[in-house]
Design an enzyme around this catalytic site. Structure first.
Site, mmCIF file in Angstrom:
data_model
loop_
_atom_site.group_PDB
_atom_site.id
_atom_site.type_symbol
_atom_site.label_atom_id
_atom_site.label_comp_id
_atom_site.label_asym_id
_atom_site.label_seq_id
_atom_site.Cartn_x
_atom_site.Cartn_y
_atom_site.Cartn_z
ATOM 1 N N GLY A 13 10.747 -21.109 18.191
ATOM 2 C CA GLY A 13 9.744 -21.780 17.363
ATOM 3 C C GLY A 13 9.828 -23.281 17.506
ATOM 4 N N SER A 15 7.721 -25.635 18.904
ATOM 5 C CA SER A 15 6.558 -26.466 19.199
ATOM 6 C C SER A 15 6.050 -27.280 18.018
ATOM 7 C CB SER A 15 5.409 -25.589 19.724
ATOM 8 O OG SER A 15 4.971 -24.686 18.717
ATOM 9 N N SER A 38 4.396 -19.390 20.035
ATOM 10 C CA SER A 38 3.530 -18.218 20.037
ATOM 11 C C SER A 38 2.040 -18.537 20.048
ATOM 12 C CB SER A 38 3.836 -17.331 18.819
ATOM 13 O OG SER A 38 3.645 -18.060 17.616
ATOM 14 N N VAL A 65 9.008 -14.015 19.402
ATOM 15 C CA VAL A 65 10.385 -13.576 19.161
ATOM 16 C C VAL A 65 10.448 -12.074 18.891
ATOM 17 C CG1 VAL A 65 11.325 -15.785 18.368
ATOM 18 C CG2 VAL A 65 10.214 -14.235 16.721
ATOM 19 N N ASN A 91 15.266 -20.783 14.970
ATOM 20 C CA ASN A 91 14.440 -21.522 14.018
ATOM 21 C C ASN A 91 13.121 -20.822 13.685
ATOM 22 O OD1 ASN A 91 13.265 -24.126 12.732
ATOM 23 N ND2 ASN A 91 11.858 -23.697 14.426
ATOM 24 N N TYR A 156 10.091 -13.516 1.502
ATOM 25 C CA TYR A 156 10.684 -14.668 2.177
ATOM 26 C C TYR A 156 12.152 -14.838 1.774
ATOM 27 C CZ TYR A 156 11.397 -19.462 3.778
ATOM 28 O OH TYR A 156 11.881 -20.587 4.400
ATOM 29 N N ALA A 159 14.264 -12.098 3.405
ATOM 30 C CA ALA A 159 14.484 -12.331 4.826
ATOM 31 C C ALA A 159 15.530 -13.422 5.059
ATOM 32 C CB ALA A 159 13.162 -12.709 5.498
ATOM 33 N N LYS A 160 15.460 -14.493 4.303
ATOM 34 C CA LYS A 160 16.398 -15.590 4.505
ATOM 35 C C LYS A 160 17.798 -15.227 4.006
ATOM 36 C CE LYS A 160 13.766 -18.501 6.649
ATOM 37 N NZ LYS A 160 14.064 -18.846 8.061
#
Length: 246
Positions: A13, A15, A38, A65, A91, A156, A159-160
């Site tokens: 990630g 960009s 992506s 990813v 990231n 979220y 997931a973290k």
């Protein structure tokens, strides 16, 4: 002499937002930098050009990813161009401002997929090379929402929190190969997830932040450069919170 001279780094990630800042900082510190993206070809080319103008080396690859085959092919291309990857910054991530009562199964799968499965797949694609080298630095980007009770979306936060557990387990597993694995859990930054936080929630967060401001992606990137360098050789399995004291 930069902290990362002679190193080959992959930033997922890379960009935009924090990923872009990390790519630029690692290149400034002497690493040859690869990154995946992506969506925006223009943003990726801009990162490459900015790094080249500053005297660094960087190459972007358009691959998700969640694309296991594509990730392994990317790693082979990076190894041909730069050498074996010995620094990985996981990231890539996504977020949504959706309450659990209104959350669709697809919403849950998206966040668990990109944030957790994507970290697993990218790490697996790079790990064999690090084992061959008997050297490596893996840094997973978690979140304050994964370590503290915050009014943030459930999928979220889940997931973290999983990234923290992934970090701790993997650190034990690969330490014998000279590989360290750590997790960085930033608070709200001036780019990225902050763009999806409602204004009233952001104001509330900043009222509880001792420094009274969001973090800057550039200052987080500077810390990341240290964390993946040889100067940071004993930290392993740790989660570092950088939130301005919330």
């Amino acid at each position: 002499m930069g902290m990362l001279d002679g190193r080959v780094a992959l930033v997922t990630g890379g960009s935009k937002g924090l990923g872009r800042a990390v790519c630029k900082t690692l290149a400034h510190e002497g690493a040859k930098v690869a990154f995946n993206y992506s969506k925006s070809e223009a943003e990726a080319r801009a990162v490459e050009e900015d790094i080249a103008k500053a005297g660094g080396v960087a190459k972007g690859f358009k691959v998700s990813v969640l694309d296991k085959k594509g990730l392994w092919e990317m790693v082979r291309e990076i190894e041909k161009a730069f050498g074996v990857i010995d620094v990985l910054v996981n990231n890539a991530g996504v977020s949504q401002a959706v309450p659990l009562a209104l959350m669709e199964e697809e919403d849950w799968d998206l966040l668990m997929g990109v944030n957790v499965k994507g970290t697993f797949l990218a790490t697996q694609a790079v790990l064999r090379g690090m084992v061959r080298l008997n050297r490596g630095r893996i840094l997973n980007i978690g979140s304050l929402a994964g370590v503290k009770m915050l009014p943030a979306p459930v999928h979220y936060c889940t997931a973290k929190a999983a990234i923290k557990g992934f970090t701790e387990s993997l650190a034990k597993e690969v330490a014998r190969y000279g590989i360290t694995v750590n997790c960085l859990a930033p608070g709200v930054l001036d780019e990225g997830v902050a763009n999806h936080i409602p204004a009233n929630r952001l104001d509330e967060y900043l009222q509880h932040c001792a420094l009274g401001r969001p973090g800057k992606v550039e200052e987080i990137a500077d810390l990341i450069a240290f964390l993946v360098s040889d100067k940071n050789s004993y930290m392993n399995g740790a989660t570092i919170v950088v939130d301005g004291a919330v």
